[in-house]
Scaffold this motif. Sequence first.
Motif, short mmCIF file in Angstrom:
data_model
loop_
_atom_site.label_atom_id
_atom_site.label_comp_id
_atom_site.label_asym_id
_atom_site.label_seq_id
_atom_site.Cartn_x
_atom_site.Cartn_y
_atom_site.Cartn_z
N VAL A 3 0.82 -1.21 0.00
CA VAL A 3 0.00 0.00 0.00
C VAL A 3 0.86 1.26 0.00
CG1 VAL A 3 -1.79 1.26 1.27
CG2 VAL A 3 -1.87 -1.23 1.15
N ALA A 4 2.03 1.20 0.55
CA ALA A 4 2.90 2.39 0.63
C ALA A 4 3.21 2.97 -0.74
CB ALA A 4 4.20 2.05 1.36
N VAL A 5 3.09 2.18 -1.80
CA VAL A 5 3.30 2.70 -3.15
C VAL A 5 2.31 3.84 -3.44
CG1 VAL A 5 3.32 2.11 -5.61
CG2 VAL A 5 4.22 0.49 -3.94
N VAL A 6 1.13 3.77 -2.82
CA VAL A 6 0.14 4.83 -3.02
C VAL A 6 0.63 6.15 -2.42
CG1 VAL A 6 -2.23 5.55 -2.48
CG2 VAL A 6 -1.75 3.19 -3.16
N GLN A 7 1.36 6.08 -1.30
CA GLN A 7 1.91 7.32 -0.74
C GLN A 7 2.89 7.97 -1.72
OE1 GLN A 7 4.43 7.11 2.75
NE2 GLN A 7 3.71 9.10 3.49
N HIS A 8 3.60 7.16 -2.46
CA HIS A 8 4.47 7.70 -3.51
C HIS A 8 3.64 8.49 -4.51
CE1 HIS A 8 7.66 6.84 -6.86
NE2 HIS A 8 7.74 8.07 -6.40
N GLY A 9 2.44 7.99 -4.83
CA GLY A 9 1.54 8.74 -5.70
C GLY A 9 1.16 10.08 -5.11
N TYR A 10 0.88 10.11 -3.81
CA TYR A 10 0.52 11.37 -3.17
C TYR A 10 1.70 12.34 -3.14
CZ TYR A 10 -3.49 8.62 -1.60
OH TYR A 10 -4.61 7.81 -1.55
N ASP A 11 2.91 11.80 -3.09
CA ASP A 11 4.10 12.64 -3.17
C ASP A 11 4.18 13.32 -4.53
OD1 ASP A 11 6.49 13.68 -2.01
OD2 ASP A 11 7.67 12.19 -3.08
N ARG A 12 3.83 12.58 -5.58
CA ARG A 12 3.80 13.19 -6.91
C ARG A 12 2.67 14.21 -7.01
NH1 ARG A 12 4.65 7.85 -7.82
NH2 ARG A 12 2.55 7.43 -8.65
N TRP A 13 1.54 13.92 -6.38
CA TRP A 13 0.45 14.92 -6.35
C TRP A 13 0.93 16.21 -5.71
CZ3 TRP A 13 -1.71 17.07 -1.87
CH2 TRP A 13 -2.74 17.99 -2.12
N LEU A 14 1.71 16.10 -4.63
CA LEU A 14 2.19 17.30 -3.96
C LEU A 14 2.97 18.20 -4.92
CD1 LEU A 14 2.39 18.90 -1.32
CD2 LEU A 14 4.42 17.55 -0.74
N ASP A 15 3.69 17.61 -5.85
CA ASP A 15 4.38 18.41 -6.87
C ASP A 15 3.41 19.26 -7.65
OD1 ASP A 15 6.87 17.46 -6.20
OD2 ASP A 15 7.12 16.20 -7.98
N THR A 16 2.23 18.72 -7.94
CA THR A 16 1.26 19.49 -8.73
C THR A 16 0.74 20.70 -7.97
OG1 THR A 16 -0.78 18.31 -8.02
CG2 THR A 16 0.51 17.34 -9.84
N GLN A 17 0.91 20.70 -6.66
CA GLN A 17 0.45 21.82 -5.84
C GLN A 17 1.57 22.80 -5.50
OE1 GLN A 17 -3.15 21.68 -5.11
NE2 GLN A 17 -2.58 20.32 -6.78
N THR A 18 2.80 22.42 -5.77
CA THR A 18 3.93 23.26 -5.36
C THR A 18 4.82 23.69 -6.53
OG1 THR A 18 5.26 21.28 -4.89
CG2 THR A 18 4.01 22.23 -3.06
#
Length: 371
Positions: free
Chosen positions: A90-105
């Motif tokens: 499941v931790a692979v999904v957190q990697h996805g959220y890390d990429r999402w954070l790029d879209t906000q910053t």
Amino acid sequence: MSGQAEERWRARVRGCLLGGAVGDALGGPVEFESGTSIIAKYPELVRTFVPGGDGWPAGTITDDTQMTLFTVEGLIRANVRTDRGLGFTVAVVQHGYDRWLDTQTLPGPSGERDGWLQGEQWLYVRRAPGNTCLSALTEARKGEAKIPQFGAQAVNDSKGCGGVMRVAPFGLLPEYFPTEWIFDSAATAAGYTHGHPTGKLASGALAAIIHELCKGADLDDAISRATDLLTQHEGHEETSTALSFARHLAATAPANPVTVERLGGGWVAEEALAIAVFAALAYPKPDQVLDALALAVTHSGDSDSTGAICGNILGALHGETALPAELVFTVEGRPVILQLADDFALEFTQSNRLHGDYGPHTSWTARYPGW
């Protein structure tokens, strides 16, 4: 999975993701308005896309759909990762959220990330993202450009709805994933940003509802199954009480914004889930999806999240053909949403033809690296 069963499941996958986006875009522009103000402008409730101000055209999705899409991509990549002989992580999904954070910053793709979704320029925009999601993921980076190690739970006491509004894709996983696992894994994924038990358990409950619907349960039975799982967890009381009250109101009270307001504002996880469930129960038929979505977003609260969750539920229940066509064809990002939905279905039904020992190693795994 038989051919006919697979077709029904694929329709639910597409319906859930598209329905969530439609509900999100319907509610986004009115998120910070009072219910009284919304009804004064829209006496028949919010039934069409409206603009949210400068730079916010009608039909625009928000962070709810953005993070849901990165959840989908994360689940695909987690399954690709099992080629290494590792379990589904499941931790692979957190990697996805890390990429999402790029879209906000960042103003656009940095060129330092892999996979295709982070390369979609239209995702690089802020639509009132949740502060807890931003701060928790930023803290997980520990001052670096990326999260150095994935899997740690957030250290905060937030039960905001930013976890529950993004985890529906867990429920879309095929039925060979047990519903108990779906519940726990969605709760874990919510915990990457939201540390309060209610923020996690409401997320697990939503994913369990979606999973039961995808297996063919009716809405009431799916909610009962999720509630049964919910009550097995310590700290379930807030979510259990909210769901019980939503079911009670759906059976006894008018389906109107006044009743919705009795469930809260949806800013916290259990209230967002309860409002979405109430609206879905109030209008459960395939030809009532727009009625349900309009009810779910017309209140003094987190309208985009309650609309998104309601759309996830009814899209999974009825499939994509029940969604209001006049909204589906104009919702922002539809090509990407549908491509992700179809890729998700391909990965979890025909992965042996896409990667691994017997398939091509380049195009699919470049699109969805296994980490």
